[in-house]
Write an enzyme that holds these catalytic residues in place. Sequence first.
Site, PDB file in Angstrom:
ATOM      1  N   HIS A   1       2.950  10.793  -0.284  1.00  0.00           N
ATOM      2  CA  HIS A   1       2.370  12.136  -0.175  1.00  0.00           C
ATOM      3  C   HIS A   1       3.529  13.101  -0.075  1.00  0.00           C
ATOM      4  CE1 HIS A   1      -1.785  10.919   0.281  1.00  0.00           C
ATOM      5  NE2 HIS A   1      -1.420  10.020   1.181  1.00  0.00           N
TER       6      HIS A   1
ATOM      7  N   ASP B   1       0.845  -1.204   0.000  1.00  0.00           N
ATOM      8  CA  ASP B   1       0.000   0.000   0.000  1.00  0.00           C
ATOM      9  C   ASP B   1       0.880   1.253   0.000  1.00  0.00           C
ATOM     10  OD1 ASP B   1      -2.172   1.666  -0.055  1.00  0.00           O
ATOM     11  OD2 ASP B   1      -2.851   1.245   1.983  1.00  0.00           O
TER      12      ASP B   1
HETATM   13 ZN    ZN Z   1      -7.042   1.336   0.872  1.00  0.00          ZN
HETATM   14 ZN    ZN Z   2      -4.106   1.811  -1.029  1.00  0.00          ZN
END
Ligand code: ZN
Ligand code: ZN
Lengths: 303, 433
Positions: free
Chosen positions: B311, B307
Amino acid sequence: MGRSLLGIEDLDRAEIERILDRAVAFQPHGGPNFAKVNTCTGMMVVNAFFENSTRTRSSFEIAAHRLGADTLSITAAGSSVAKGESLVDTLNTLAAMRPSVIVMRHQASGAPHFLARHLSTPIINAGDGTHEHPTQALLDARTILDRLGRLEGLRVAIIGDIQHSRVARSNVFLLSKFGASVVLCGPPTLLPREMAQLAPGVELEYDMRRAVRDANVIMMLRVQLERIHEPPMQAGEYFRFYGLRQEHVELAHPDVIVMHPGPMNRGREISSEVADSQRSMILNQVENGVPVRMAVLERTLLW
Amino acid sequence: MVKKLLIRNGRVICPASGIDSVADVLIEDGRVAAVGEQLSAPGAETLDAAGLVVAPGFIDIHVHLREPGFTHAETIATGSRAAAAGGFTTVCCMPNTNPVNDSATVTAYIVEKARREAVVHVFPIGAITRGSEGEELAAIGSMVAAGAVAISDDGRPVMNARVMRRAMETARVLDIPVIQHCEDLHLSAGGDMHECADSVRLGLRGIPAAAEDVMVARDLLLAELTGARYHVAHISTKNAVAMVAWARRQGLPVTCEATPHHIALDTGQMRPYDSNFKMKPPLRGPEHVEAVIQGIVSGAVDCLATDHAPHAGDDKMQEFERCPFGIIGLETALGVALEVLVHSGRISLNRLVALFTSEPARVIGWKGDQARGALKPGYSGDVTIFHPEYPWTYDVKNSFSKSSNTPFNGRTFRGGPIVTIVSGEIVWKAPGF
Ligand SMILES: [Zn+2]
Ligand SMILES: [Zn+2]
């Protein structure tokens, strides 16, 4: 260099006692005038209030002036710190003015902690989101001590919107360090069960009559409607179950005192009868704001 | 002329083909040609892997590359380099770009951009719904035709059960998995961290574990109704793990992934108000972390996925309540996984390799000339060579990612990637190797 005051949780009992003792020296002692001391002459206190609070801001300003310090206030409402002008940018600008301390009120929990990581200027937390409001807890403790002479062994009932109350958290941390027992009471939607784990000696109670029984101190809190996304219950029902009335005071310890950090909503969380009674310390709390904040500013600027 | 690369004398671990022995691996023309002892390959470039583990190329089926639209935070080029440095040879990128990857046009753009600029294989994941708004199905068939390998509205859950049902029915026919970001938005509303004693103490709004659980429960019933392949992204709660295991016992084609950070960190390790610890799902309490690890041990959790969510600095440099969710994770994944799972004795090195290779490949279901995740002849010639022990310290300043939002900066790991080979080309080597 000066020391930040970000919360009560990180202070030890001796340090709290030192602040509370020092505050006594700044109390008016019955006379009309506060002592003006000039221990902090030439120092610059920046009041950065990103959330409105005339009462707390004025109190810090008066405290700074009484210490002989200069003040500069910025009252950026939360909305004006829009994208592009981040909190870091704003505070970097302020830091460039070389203040001795930044007193900060912010609607986000942890905002002063965030800044303390990025700035070398000491920061005093004047209330961050739903986290802490350390000077309020200190002035509350000063007020209790003035009237009851001790904190240890007291039973303190804190009633209302506990979940969103930074006043409640700071008071719980402080009172627990002094061996008081704290009863937190409010509707279940505003009193999460995890609150019992905040500090030793904390219990939860969802029935107001049981909460106030034998209490030495009853501390009422405002329902922070602006932070609540769905109302916990209808206003009339709220007062019926969690509004402080004379009948509750009679269940408490005979010497009980009643407190409220303000702003107070009569008929919503407290009846006028109680708010204006001899038991009410609400004005004493306001009055203790300045001496306690003088002590806090001195701690940061001088100690 | 045929291009050959011979990797010699490594400990070859290929769970899918049951290999765990010192051997050579030959890659020819971008594909695995042979695995065996003392292979001879005249004219081949050789690489000495003595003392190192030679595994199929690692696959991360859950990354955010931010292109198109958010290229200040990451690009396909920079994200793919971070992937290579983490030992990954294949990544699947989520569609929450700008524009959202909800059409064949955007899918084709990503595929083409990756073909030109990425150093690893990049497979797009298409959106489930138009704009990932949860209302109307996206052009799923066209995206799959253009190269999408799965669908997901990751970052947002599909709240409407009827829409999710239609998506699953479509996905079943196309034989692709539906990947769900499991979060009931009404329960999580406004939350910033796991709902627990710490959130209450810090005055932060909580996201209860139940926000994940109720969505997993609903979707498992829909998976049963539709027969679709259903995959839970970044699983993080004990009930969700238990429910996925239950669904598997019912014979449903249900899978799930865990992220390295959700098994390495719990709420107790969060630095208060430090945005590098803010992600979705939030870091959970120790009992949930243990349940996810236990799920990996038992097989209820199928694979690991990072994941990776870059940012840019300014976006993360904000009050905790304001800053966006997500952390980068490609370069630390192996180090974290070795520490939490292998050095702790919870799983074997073999199983760890499976979690990064054959298992994610099984979740997506690559077939034919796309086959990957094993060192079998004809499979994509992707190899990850790593050292299972050597100590190194992660310094995010040296990251290939454009962003530096990670809670693992400064952490010392034991074991990490050494060489990354994509289609027979060395695309990354550890400094000093
Ligand atoms: Zn997610
Ligand atoms: Zn994600």
